[in-house]
Design a protein around this motif. Structure first.
Motif, mmCIF file in Angstrom:
data_model
loop_
_atom_site.group_PDB
_atom_site.id
_atom_site.type_symbol
_atom_site.label_atom_id
_atom_site.label_comp_id
_atom_site.label_asym_id
_atom_site.label_seq_id
_atom_site.Cartn_x
_atom_site.Cartn_y
_atom_site.Cartn_z
ATOM 1 N N GLN A 23 24.420 45.325 117.150
ATOM 2 C CA GLN A 23 25.819 45.633 118.037
ATOM 3 C C GLN A 23 26.388 47.009 117.395
ATOM 4 O O GLN A 23 27.043 47.553 118.013
ATOM 5 N N PHE A 24 25.817 47.196 116.190
ATOM 6 C CA PHE A 24 26.175 48.350 115.434
ATOM 7 C C PHE A 24 25.213 49.554 115.545
ATOM 8 O O PHE A 24 25.324 50.471 114.618
ATOM 9 N N LYS A 25 24.235 49.388 116.534
ATOM 10 C CA LYS A 25 23.345 50.473 117.001
ATOM 11 C C LYS A 25 22.098 50.546 115.574
ATOM 12 O O LYS A 25 21.643 51.649 115.614
ATOM 13 N N LEU A 26 22.067 49.623 114.871
ATOM 14 C CA LEU A 26 21.036 49.491 113.892
ATOM 15 C C LEU A 26 19.787 48.838 114.427
ATOM 16 O O LEU A 26 19.968 47.697 114.694
ATOM 17 N N PRO A 27 18.746 49.610 114.838
ATOM 18 C CA PRO A 27 17.656 48.930 115.496
ATOM 19 C C PRO A 27 17.130 47.965 114.420
ATOM 20 O O PRO A 27 17.142 47.746 113.353
ATOM 21 N N ALA A 28 16.817 46.539 115.265
ATOM 22 C CA ALA A 28 16.397 45.432 114.614
ATOM 23 C C ALA A 28 15.125 45.538 113.537
ATOM 24 O O ALA A 28 14.994 45.067 112.478
ATOM 25 N N PRO A 29 14.132 46.526 113.970
ATOM 26 C CA PRO A 29 12.924 46.577 113.053
ATOM 27 C C PRO A 29 13.420 47.226 111.820
ATOM 28 O O PRO A 29 12.852 46.934 110.953
ATOM 29 N N LEU A 30 14.198 48.171 111.967
ATOM 30 C CA LEU A 30 14.672 48.731 110.682
ATOM 31 C C LEU A 30 15.544 47.939 109.626
ATOM 32 O O LEU A 30 15.365 47.677 108.407
ATOM 33 N N THR A 31 16.232 46.957 110.365
ATOM 34 C CA THR A 31 16.916 45.753 109.432
ATOM 35 C C THR A 31 15.698 45.098 108.642
ATOM 36 O O THR A 31 15.751 44.830 107.446
ATOM 37 N N CYS A 32 14.634 44.551 109.453
ATOM 38 C CA CYS A 32 13.693 43.751 109.001
ATOM 39 C C CYS A 32 12.961 44.443 107.785
ATOM 40 O O CYS A 32 12.560 44.168 106.779
ATOM 41 N N LEU A 33 12.710 45.827 107.875
ATOM 42 C CA LEU A 33 12.288 46.622 107.081
ATOM 43 C C LEU A 33 13.142 46.675 105.628
ATOM 44 O O LEU A 33 12.618 46.651 104.659
ATOM 45 N N LEU A 34 14.256 46.906 105.702
ATOM 46 C CA LEU A 34 15.242 46.787 104.825
ATOM 47 C C LEU A 34 15.263 45.700 104.028
ATOM 48 O O LEU A 34 15.351 45.720 102.856
ATOM 49 N N PHE A 35 15.333 44.621 104.631
ATOM 50 C CA PHE A 35 15.257 43.402 104.072
ATOM 51 C C PHE A 35 14.198 43.191 103.264
ATOM 52 O O PHE A 35 14.053 42.685 102.236
ATOM 53 N N GLY A 36 12.907 43.672 103.577
ATOM 54 C CA GLY A 36 11.648 43.699 102.934
ATOM 55 C C GLY A 36 12.031 44.577 101.686
ATOM 56 O O GLY A 36 11.338 44.211 100.258
ATOM 57 N N VAL A 37 12.439 45.949 101.716
ATOM 58 C CA VAL A 37 12.806 46.722 100.610
ATOM 59 C C VAL A 37 13.718 46.096 99.538
ATOM 60 O O VAL A 37 13.379 46.098 98.392
ATOM 61 N N ALA A 38 14.749 45.379 100.035
ATOM 62 C CA ALA A 38 15.591 44.520 99.222
ATOM 63 C C ALA A 38 14.919 43.481 98.540
ATOM 64 O O ALA A 38 15.161 43.427 97.209
ATOM 65 N N THR A 371 22.069 52.931 123.093
ATOM 66 C CA THR A 371 21.437 51.496 123.272
ATOM 67 C C THR A 371 20.637 51.269 122.039
ATOM 68 O O THR A 371 20.122 51.640 121.301
ATOM 69 N N PRO A 372 20.600 49.912 121.569
ATOM 70 C CA PRO A 372 19.906 49.243 120.478
ATOM 71 C C PRO A 372 18.333 49.402 120.782
ATOM 72 O O PRO A 372 18.030 49.156 121.878
ATOM 73 N N PHE A 373 17.534 49.619 119.730
ATOM 74 C CA PHE A 373 16.088 49.516 119.710
ATOM 75 C C PHE A 373 15.791 48.141 119.424
ATOM 76 O O PHE A 373 15.882 47.998 118.137
ATOM 77 N N ASP A 374 15.221 47.435 120.312
ATOM 78 C CA ASP A 374 14.843 45.908 120.054
ATOM 79 C C ASP A 374 13.708 45.693 119.366
ATOM 80 O O ASP A 374 12.724 46.144 119.831
ATOM 81 N N VAL A 375 13.723 44.348 118.480
ATOM 82 C CA VAL A 375 12.504 44.164 118.126
ATOM 83 C C VAL A 375 11.849 42.900 119.000
ATOM 84 O O VAL A 375 10.743 42.504 119.080
ATOM 85 N N ASP A 376 12.633 42.477 119.952
ATOM 86 C CA ASP A 376 12.293 41.251 120.860
ATOM 87 C C ASP A 376 12.625 41.858 122.441
ATOM 88 O O ASP A 376 13.357 42.259 122.695
ATOM 89 N N PRO A 377 11.282 41.926 122.824
ATOM 90 C CA PRO A 377 11.139 42.609 124.088
ATOM 91 C C PRO A 377 11.601 41.901 125.318
ATOM 92 O O PRO A 377 11.605 42.335 126.475
ATOM 93 N N VAL A 378 11.940 40.581 125.155
ATOM 94 C CA VAL A 378 12.507 39.633 126.314
ATOM 95 C C VAL A 378 13.847 39.445 126.231
ATOM 96 O O VAL A 378 14.105 38.303 127.170
ATOM 97 N N GLU A 379 14.694 39.765 125.428
ATOM 98 C CA GLU A 379 16.103 39.377 125.355
ATOM 99 C C GLU A 379 17.089 39.311 126.472
ATOM 100 O O GLU A 379 17.912 38.619 126.733
#
Length: 452
Positions: A23-38, A371-379
């Motif tokens: 909802q904050f325009k942060l693409p979900a794949p990048l969030t998952c990537l940042l979790f891995g970096v953390a 629009t957000p860039f989604d990790v789930d193509p069927v939402e």
């Protein structure tokens, strides 16, 4: 804390939190990537987990299996010559960027070729799955979809050539023969499964398709060309066998593969983040990433604009929308950056710069089209029978109709009106009419557009 609880928390974190942050325009794949970096920064090498690596392999394999299933050869033939010109221009830009990397970055020719692919290859699966939410018209969706697919086909062939070219001639011949045998053997395998297995195990088409895809991915990985090539070829072969084995690449199977990929793909991004070295987070990496973005991204979008202006006489604004939609390179950049680091030992700064470039190109559509860039193509799929939202399948049908609408139609063909549309004058929906397989290009004036 028990390992079981850790895995449950990880699943929750990768499947729920990125969706909330979209909802904050942060693409979900990048969030998952940042979790891995953390996780890498906090746990170090302990963040490398074999279970997560296996889930990541399933994610990347199923994603490219689905990408192969999405290829529509009839649509590619409809726009054959514009796509051929597009591929020629793409090949020339790959050669130019590769030469620049070899000449000025002091990389080997193989490494510079992979660098060019990492910078210029769009992430087709993600691009196709966001089209329905970018606000593009049908003509723009047609060209974005097919240019992305054609570019991916060129990139996979180039990847095989570049990775094999430095091997001894006998090894090149052996790898080529093995790949050819897989291309010839996959149709025979599917036909054999359809004749001797599927009649005795109805409903197992999805399981067999995924397992064959994973096996083919492992074969190409053993050949030195990574998982994605074998998985993509499997999906493409299954698509080509659609007339003989309609259930193999049916809408239900495509939907199932989408769901399968949407669950496992976040683990790929997380696993990629855990392998980011500390040197990739330096100021030098930041500078390289910003420089690559400032030079390469406008070049890529500009080439698309000029190309469409010269070929179709379109306004630059239209070309800009198409070029922006083709900007994300996240998957290919991550995969090829990992190969560059593991096999060609590029510097951590260049590796980190490529990751930043991938992140910024992935953010661009979210910022431009809001629009957000989604990790789930069927939402956004309204019902289990509707075409997957944003995917190419949804654009094959007449606007305002779907299999979901058709399923609700009584014998007379009239259905209950759908929820009120924002535009006035909306009419009662009717069951979807048949759409012809072949048709005019979207540029043909006075005719109906159709995307694929």
């Amino acid at each position: 804390m028990s390992p079981e609880l850790v895995y449950l928390l990880l699943i929750f974190g990768l499947l729920v939190i990125p969706r909330f942050l979209q909802q904050f325009k942060l693409p979900a794949p990048l969030t998952c990537l940042l979790f891995g970096v953390a996780a890498m920064l906090v746990l170090g090498r302990k963040s490398h987990d074999e279970v997560v690596a296996l889930l990541a392999t399933l994610g990347i394999s199923s994603l490219f299996l689905f990408a192969g299933l999405e290829v529509e050869l009839k649509a590619l033939r409809r726009g054959l010559w514009p796509l051929v010109i597009h591929l020629v221009i793409r090949l020339l830009t790959l050669l130019a960027v590769g030469w620049l990397g070899w000449r000025y970055a002091h990389l080997s020719w193989q490494a510079s070729g992979l660098l060019a692919l990492a910078l210029l290859t769009p992430s087709t699966g993600f691009i196709i799955d966001t089209l329905g939410r970018l606000g593009l018209d049908e003509k723009e969706q047609f060209w974005v979809t097919n240019k992305a697919i054609a570019g991916e086909l060129l990139a996979l062939v180039s990847l095989f050539v570049v990775l094999q070219a430095a091997n001894p001639p006998l090894q090149i011949a052996g790898s080529s023969l093995a790949l050819l045998a897989m291309l010839l053997g996959l149709p025979l395998l599917f036909v054999a499964l359809g004749r001797w297995v599927l009649p005795h195990s109805p409903g197992s088409e999805f399981s067999l398709l995924v397992m064959v895809g994973v096996i083919a991915a492992y074969i190409t990985y053993s050949l030195g060309v990574y998982y994605l090539v074998g998985a993509f070829i499997t999906g493409l072969v299954a698509r080509l066998l659609r007339q003989r084995m309609p259930k193999l690449a049916s809408h239900d199977n495509l939907h199932a593969v989408r769901l399968f990929a949407s669950f496992f793909v976040p683990f790929y991004f997380f696993n990629a983040g855990t392998k980011v070295p500390a040197g990739a987070l330096s100021l030098e990496a930041l500078g390289i990433g910003l420089a690559l973005t400032a030079v390469v991204l406008p070049l890529r979008v500009g080439v698309i604009c000029v190309q469409r202006k010269l070929m179709f006489g379109e306004a630059f604004s239209t070309g800009l929308r198409v070029g922006t939609a083709l900007a994300p390179t996240l998957i290919f950049t991550l995969v090829l950056a990992g190969i560059l680091r593991d096999r060609f030992h590029v510097s951590d700064a260049l590796f980190g710069g490529l990751l930043l470039y991938a992140a910024l190109t992935t953010l661009l559509p979210s910022l431009v089209f809001r629009t957000p860039f989604d990790v789930d193509p069927v939402e956004n799929e309204p019902e289990h029978l509707a075409p997957a939202a944003g995917g190419a399948a949804s654009t094959l049908m007449v606007p305002g109709t779907s299999e979901w609408h058709a399923s609700r139609a009584p014998a007379g063909g009239v259905v209950n009106p759908p929820p009120p549309m924002p535009s006035p004058g909306a009419q009662t929906a009717r069951s979807a009419p048949e759409v012809a397989d072949d048709g005019p290009l979207p540029e043909d004036s006075g005719r109906t557009d159709r995307t694929a």
